[in-house]
Design an enzyme around this catalytic site. Structure first.
Site, PDB file in Angstrom:
ATOM      1  N   GLY A 265       0.868  49.650  62.980  1.00  0.00           N
ATOM      2  CA  GLY A 265       1.717  49.012  63.974  1.00  0.00           C
ATOM      3  C   GLY A 265       0.856  48.274  64.982  1.00  0.00           C
ATOM      4  N   VAL A 266       1.496  47.492  65.822  1.00  0.00           N
ATOM      5  CA  VAL A 266       0.789  46.696  66.808  1.00  0.00           C
ATOM      6  C   VAL A 266       0.573  47.533  68.067  1.00  0.00           C
ATOM      7  CG1 VAL A 266       0.935  44.617  68.206  1.00  0.00           C
ATOM      8  CG2 VAL A 266       1.851  44.616  65.900  1.00  0.00           C
ATOM      9  N   GLY A 267      -0.528  47.332  68.741  1.00  0.00           N
ATOM     10  CA  GLY A 267      -0.683  47.982  70.039  1.00  0.00           C
ATOM     11  C   GLY A 267      -2.065  48.538  70.259  1.00  0.00           C
ATOM     12  N   SER A 268      -2.258  49.074  71.453  1.00  0.00           N
ATOM     13  CA  SER A 268      -3.600  49.480  71.861  1.00  0.00           C
ATOM     14  C   SER A 268      -4.084  50.709  71.090  1.00  0.00           C
ATOM     15  CB  SER A 268      -3.643  49.752  73.367  1.00  0.00           C
ATOM     16  OG  SER A 268      -2.678  50.726  73.706  1.00  0.00           O
ATOM     17  N   GLU A 290       1.747  44.319  58.449  1.00  0.00           N
ATOM     18  CA  GLU A 290       2.526  43.186  58.953  1.00  0.00           C
ATOM     19  C   GLU A 290       1.637  42.218  59.728  1.00  0.00           C
ATOM     20  OE1 GLU A 290       6.664  45.529  60.085  1.00  0.00           O
ATOM     21  OE2 GLU A 290       5.317  44.814  61.624  1.00  0.00           O
ATOM     22  N   ILE A 359       7.642  56.615  70.401  1.00  0.00           N
ATOM     23  CA  ILE A 359       7.972  56.818  71.818  1.00  0.00           C
ATOM     24  C   ILE A 359       7.900  58.316  72.110  1.00  0.00           C
ATOM     25  CG2 ILE A 359       9.870  56.781  73.491  1.00  0.00           C
ATOM     26  CD1 ILE A 359      10.721  54.093  72.361  1.00  0.00           C
ATOM     27  N   ASN A 379      12.165  47.877  71.783  1.00  0.00           N
ATOM     28  CA  ASN A 379      11.962  46.639  71.036  1.00  0.00           C
ATOM     29  C   ASN A 379      12.793  46.580  69.756  1.00  0.00           C
ATOM     30  OD1 ASN A 379      10.015  45.854  72.906  1.00  0.00           O
ATOM     31  ND2 ASN A 379       8.348  46.749  71.720  1.00  0.00           N
ATOM     32  N   GLY A 383       8.898  47.185  61.463  1.00  0.00           N
ATOM     33  CA  GLY A 383       8.548  47.563  60.099  1.00  0.00           C
ATOM     34  C   GLY A 383       8.226  49.043  59.952  1.00  0.00           C
ATOM     35  N   LYS A 403       4.072  58.560  82.062  1.00  0.00           N
ATOM     36  CA  LYS A 403       4.413  58.524  83.490  1.00  0.00           C
ATOM     37  C   LYS A 403       3.733  59.666  84.258  1.00  0.00           C
ATOM     38  CE  LYS A 403       8.754  55.910  83.238  1.00  0.00           C
ATOM     39  NZ  LYS A 403       8.226  54.579  83.621  1.00  0.00           N
TER      40      LYS A 403
END
Lengths: 496, 496
Positions: A265-268, A290, A359, A379, A383, A403
């Site tokens: 997946g996309v992200g840091s 993807e 999440i 979002n 995929g 948080k």
């Protein structure tokens, strides 16, 4: 704006060149519009932006389908002009998100491999007009996509009319990097003939009837650079936990030395994991995913990755380097339609290791990828379901708290299920890794709490699980308390 | 018991014939045992029954893997003798269910297509011993399965030792009805070459190294006849709603005239739907499913169904008719391994219409197939996920109420998610049908309440939904109330 007719090599189409303002006259109220764009790369730009502008004075509502998320604030601007009645299959825009959560825009949140399939087989409406971003139109009328393929091929195939948007900002050397294979309509469909990550099975461009092209516009607007949070202590710990796991799996012979094809997946967090591979002993890594991010190209550069297949290139710091040296990368990457990059047939055949971000997940291994406190869309599933559902190993990663500790990412019961307990193999946080393969729910619970939960929430999770076990059941729960952590967060701002 | 050596046509194996009591000496404490059996058909019988008997005096614990559920009370007897430490991938036995819900037996509830795949690729442990039910062993040492294929082929391939159980009660004419195709291990896997429901792509028997066969036992114990609840007013109404939907889809050109390949879960509702086809205008129906039930053969008899592919035959009233006239059916059916009958590659390629039964579904379209009030395991997810996840149309059916109205099958939030909102196309009860294709959650909620909920629960569902919408969100929920219907049922015996 430069109008470079050399980019339109099918000469009879030169007469279709017009301004975006002229082109949008084809778009009528109530239409389904299928547009290029995936992961903030390769979207059409001037046409949607002109539409957003025009709609301020002349209201129009459309069903707006793309590959996935868009750059250049296109979703924001269309949303502000109230153009979007329905959006599919994915979005990542704060303004649009707000409208979706207010019930003002209907969002059809789909597995990204399914939009093309469903349009082709009348499950959902096909586009009236396709707006396709292109580097060029070839001598035989093929449309060469830009930085993403997404759903462009199927949109162009199914639409009555096509608007082509030639993107002057994309290096023409990208021509040849795409591999366009469109499965035929059932019932006459055969196997998809792809058996290796690097194989090419299609054409370099999208072959359509050039007669369907009603307008060609040019743009000078670059793709939006992706911006990625820097790796922090927690993302680095997650990466380390996962790489230790991979090393051990290889050592005991459960995974091949190059692990097998990787999806991410996309992200840091994904970026941190891939950065971790740079300093590992793995070699000949392959990606079947993807989005090809900076980290993909970094791994190619250092010789760790031998091939990467995706449907989009979303670049940040490496954009310039990659584009300027594209000849070096051209035989090491390929961009495919998203119903091929995310295809269940291929994911199962190739044996993908799927790494996606959650999440939250619960003590039994159910994963929430989309809804904050079960109600508010973030979002979309993207995929993650395509890969997780059919992967060799389905892995989810997240930080154990959010948080500043007000939220535990490990909860008694997730508030929304996108990936259920049947599909999840491995969960990872900065605290550790829970290997759930072959386990029953009660076994999973103890592992997840022990290995993944933050110390500040462990006692409460164990207390919930112990009391639920007293009540019994294969998957013990206290129904009056199962979602109370989320309710407490909503009411008091903390799960503590 | 008859020992018919003609059934062992690989002559050097004659010396391996022994009693079940002798054969079970190979089974040691702690082993993984992979046994034939799917849907109460084609299970090994004397070996597990002898094991249950012996374990009363000489305790032994095994991990017990099969195709799916078993007949002849085998799960009950093994459970009563405390033989089963872990059970996978499915069960449907009341005694075992109780032990699972008490946490005494660890149940690995799996998608039925995945067990073979996971064993082959070291995700879960492969069997030490396979116990394979057979009609015969051929001249070249192939094992011919009986009334189901299930996981027998992969168990036999992976096990160190094989016990063959020749079932005298199965008509030898079944030889030839099986089609054994075992995908090779990754990374050298190609496409599965099946493009039509009726195609044969494998061998008639399970090809193994005959040296691995350590024992051959015989049995005279018939398969347990399946028992099916008679159709009632509600199941007939569900069938009618679904068939009206199909007729309309064909009329407007969204489905082909024979609908495309059908999959159906087991049970009285599925039987009623298939009985409904008998009096419909559909013809040339095809089935690509798991279990071939009585209704399959009824449709073949009346000329409505031209071919049925499954992995098991579970027959009740038609058992005698089918077995006595098997020559008539032999070119109209095929039995495949369950990782082929349920394979995502093939389900997507063929465009299956999947019809399965829900325990409950919620107003947003999430489906619970396994857990009563979110905690107590019923049977397991079975193949419903394999089909739903990759189907052309994913349909779930259920009666709108249960226990004389004390339970609403349509709830604000399901207490366990087996199939999530992203995967569900159509929901049907006796009240009506909700077509959810392409809709956002808020749109789905209104349709599901209007079309599927029982009148006695509609007001309460609308009230919940309206108040949730006031709070907002893409998928509006009231977290303190979402599971309160189930909690109320647990406390007061009714959701009313």
């Amino acid at each position: 704006m430069t109008i470079d007719l050399n980019r339109i090599r099918f000469n009879s189409l030169h007469e279709k060149v017009m301004s975006a303002d002229q082109a949008i006259s084809f778009i009528q109220d109530g239409m389904v519009i299928g547009m290029s764009g995936f992961g903030g790369a390769g979207e059409a730009k001037t046409v949607p932006l002109a539409l957003a502008e025009k709609a301020k004075l002349h209201p129009v509502k459309i069903t707006f389908a793309t590959g996935a998320s868009l750059g250049n604030k296109i979703d924001q601007k269309l949303c502000e002009s109230h153009v979007i009645a329905r959006r599919l299959p994915y979005q990542a825009d704060p303004t649009l998100r707000k409208a979706i959560n207010a019930g003002e825009v209907m969002f059809t949140d789909q597995h990204l491999s399914e939009t093309a399939e469903q349009m082709k087989h009348h499950v959902i409406a096909a586009p009236h007009i396709a707006v396709i971003s292109a580097i060029a139109i070839t001598e035989d009328g093929q449309i060469i996509p830009t930085g993403s393929v997404g759903n462009s091929a199927v949109f162009a195939e199914l639409a009555d009319q096509i608007i082509v948007e030639i993107d002057n900002t994309i290096n023409p050397k990208l021509e040849g990097v795409h591999d366009i294979y469109v499965p035929v309509k059932r019932p006459n469909r055969g196997p998809i003939p792809l058996t290796r990550v690097g194989e090419r099975i299609g054409t370099q461009g999208i072959a359509i009837d050039p007669e369907k092209i009603v307008a060609i516009v040019f743009n000078d607007i670059p793709d939006t650079a992706s911006s990625m949070a820097e790796a922090d202590e927690e993302t680095l710990a997650i990466a380390k936990n996962l790489i230790n796991f991979f090393e051990n799996e290889v050592a005991i012979g459960r995974l091949p030395e190059n692990l097998g094809p990787l999806q991410s997946g996309v992200g840091s967090i994904a970026n941190a994991v891939f950065a971790g591979f740079e300093h590992s002993n793995f070699k000949d890594l392959e990606m079947y995913s993807e989005v090809l991010q900076d980290c993909t190209f970094d791994l190619i550069d250092c010789g760790k990755m031998k091939f990467a297949s995706g449907c989009s290139m979303t670049l940040d710091t490496s954009a310039q380097r990659v584009m300027q040296n594209f000849d070096f990368y051209k035989d090491k990457i390929v961009l495919r339609p998203q119903d091929i990059s995310n295809n269940p047939e291929l994911i199962r055949r190739l044996g993908i290791i799927a790494i996606n971000t959650a999440i939250e997940f619960d003590i039994y291994g159910n994963v929430n990828s989309t809804h904050v406190t079960g109600t508010k869309m973030m979002n979309g599933i993207g995929g993650s379901g395509d890969f997780t559902r059919n992967a060799h190993l389905a892995i989810f990663v997240t930080k154990s708290i959010a948080k500043n500790g007000a939220i535990s990412s490990v909860v008694p019961m997730v508030s929304h299920v996108d990936h259920n307990e049947h599909d999840i193999d491995i969960l990872v946080t900065e605290q550790g890794l829970a290997d759930l393969r072959g386990l029953a729910p009660r076994e999973r619970a103890r592992k997840i709490i022990d290995h993944c939960a933050h110390p500040s929430y462990k006692a409460a999770l164990n207390d919930y699980f112990d009391r639920a076990c007293e009540k019994g059941g294969h998957t013990p729960h206290l129904l009056n308390e199962a979602l109370s952590w989320h309710a407490k967060f909503e009411e008091q701002g903390s799960m503590q």
